[in-house]
Design a protein around this motif. Structure first.
Motif, PDB file in Angstrom:
ATOM      1  N   CYS A  83      15.616 -25.934  44.509  1.00 24.70           N
ATOM      2  CA  CYS A  83      14.341 -25.283  44.808  1.00 24.70           C
ATOM      3  C   CYS A  83      14.617 -24.360  45.984  1.00 24.70           C
ATOM      4  O   CYS A  83      14.747 -24.810  47.125  1.00 24.70           O
ATOM      5  CB  CYS A  83      13.270 -26.315  45.164  1.00 24.70           C
ATOM      6  N   ARG A 141      15.570 -24.641  39.598  1.00 26.92           N
ATOM      7  CA  ARG A 141      16.571 -24.148  38.655  1.00 26.92           C
ATOM      8  C   ARG A 141      17.620 -25.235  38.544  1.00 26.92           C
ATOM      9  O   ARG A 141      17.754 -26.058  39.442  1.00 26.92           O
ATOM     10  CB  ARG A 141      17.189 -22.849  39.180  1.00 26.92           C
ATOM     11  N   TRP A 170      15.397 -32.928  34.563  1.00 28.26           N
ATOM     12  CA  TRP A 170      15.006 -31.547  34.283  1.00 28.26           C
ATOM     13  C   TRP A 170      13.633 -31.506  33.621  1.00 28.26           C
ATOM     14  O   TRP A 170      12.815 -30.638  33.912  1.00 28.26           O
ATOM     15  CB  TRP A 170      16.058 -30.846  33.445  1.00 28.26           C
ATOM     16  N   LYS A 194       9.207 -24.395  41.937  1.00 26.62           N
ATOM     17  CA  LYS A 194      10.145 -23.766  41.012  1.00 26.62           C
ATOM     18  C   LYS A 194      11.540 -24.334  41.252  1.00 26.62           C
ATOM     19  O   LYS A 194      12.102 -24.195  42.347  1.00 26.62           O
ATOM     20  CB  LYS A 194      10.156 -22.252  41.225  1.00 26.62           C
ATOM     21  N   ARG A 251      11.134 -29.000  35.486  1.00 28.33           N
ATOM     22  CA  ARG A 251      11.042 -27.651  34.901  1.00 28.33           C
ATOM     23  C   ARG A 251       9.601 -27.168  34.795  1.00 28.33           C
ATOM     24  O   ARG A 251       8.663 -27.942  34.842  1.00 28.33           O
ATOM     25  CB  ARG A 251      11.734 -27.607  33.547  1.00 28.33           C
ATOM     26  N   ASP A 252       9.451 -25.857  34.674  1.00 34.98           N
ATOM     27  CA  ASP A 252       8.142 -25.208  34.487  1.00 34.98           C
ATOM     28  C   ASP A 252       7.131 -25.555  35.571  1.00 34.98           C
ATOM     29  O   ASP A 252       5.942 -25.676  35.285  1.00 34.98           O
ATOM     30  CB  ASP A 252       7.549 -25.569  33.110  1.00 34.98           C
ATOM     31  N   ARG A 253       7.620 -25.768  36.793  1.00 38.14           N
ATOM     32  CA  ARG A 253       6.748 -26.084  37.933  1.00 38.14           C
ATOM     33  C   ARG A 253       5.911 -27.346  37.704  1.00 38.14           C
ATOM     34  O   ARG A 253       4.808 -27.487  38.222  1.00 38.14           O
ATOM     35  CB  ARG A 253       5.841 -24.900  38.272  1.00 38.14           C
ATOM     36  N   ARG A 254       6.432 -28.279  36.919  1.00 42.85           N
ATOM     37  CA  ARG A 254       5.717 -29.532  36.632  1.00 42.85           C
ATOM     38  C   ARG A 254       5.631 -30.435  37.851  1.00 42.85           C
ATOM     39  O   ARG A 254       4.709 -31.233  37.967  1.00 42.85           O
ATOM     40  CB  ARG A 254       6.405 -30.300  35.511  1.00 42.85           C
TER      41      ARG A 254
END
Length: 121
Positions: A50, A36, A22, A34, A26-29
């Protein structure tokens, strides 16, 4: 407990492998995509999703050795909803994160490439 409540519980009780994955997603890293986590799908909960690419990443621990047929049914159902399911073992994530991310990146890159043109008759 309903599926939403169960998903919330899973988010709060994430395994070490899920927490590390995660952190990467997360955060479009990861590739600005994106993701979830612990997303309910009718009767199943997917680890990481995604929606843009219809990609599900599943992390499997030791208990999955005994429930292989269940995992296969679950994957087939999710694939029937139009998703691709990529599975990794927890120890892969914990010990070989770069290789796991590279495998996911290769899949993503393959989806973004245009199809070769159809030959003319």
């Amino acid at each position: 407990m309903d599926l939403q409540g169960r998903a919330k519980g899973l988010r709060m009780q994430a395994t070490e492998a899920e927490r590390r994955m995660w952190f990467q997603l997360r955060d479009r890293r990861f590739m600005a995509l994106k993701f979830r986590r612990q997303v309910p799908f009718e009767r199943y909960i997917a680890d990481f999703v995604c929606k843009e690419l219809k990609l599900i990443i599943e992390l499997d621990g030791g208990q999955h050795v005994e429930q292989g047929s269940y995992d296969q049914r679950r994957s087939r159902w999710l694939e029937g909803q139009g998703y691709t399911v990529l599975r990794f073992w927890n120890n892969q994530v914990l010990q070989e994160m770069e290789a796991v991310l590279e495998a996911v990146a290769m899949w993503v890159d393959a989806q973004k490439r245009p199809s070769p043109p159809t030959p003319l008759p």
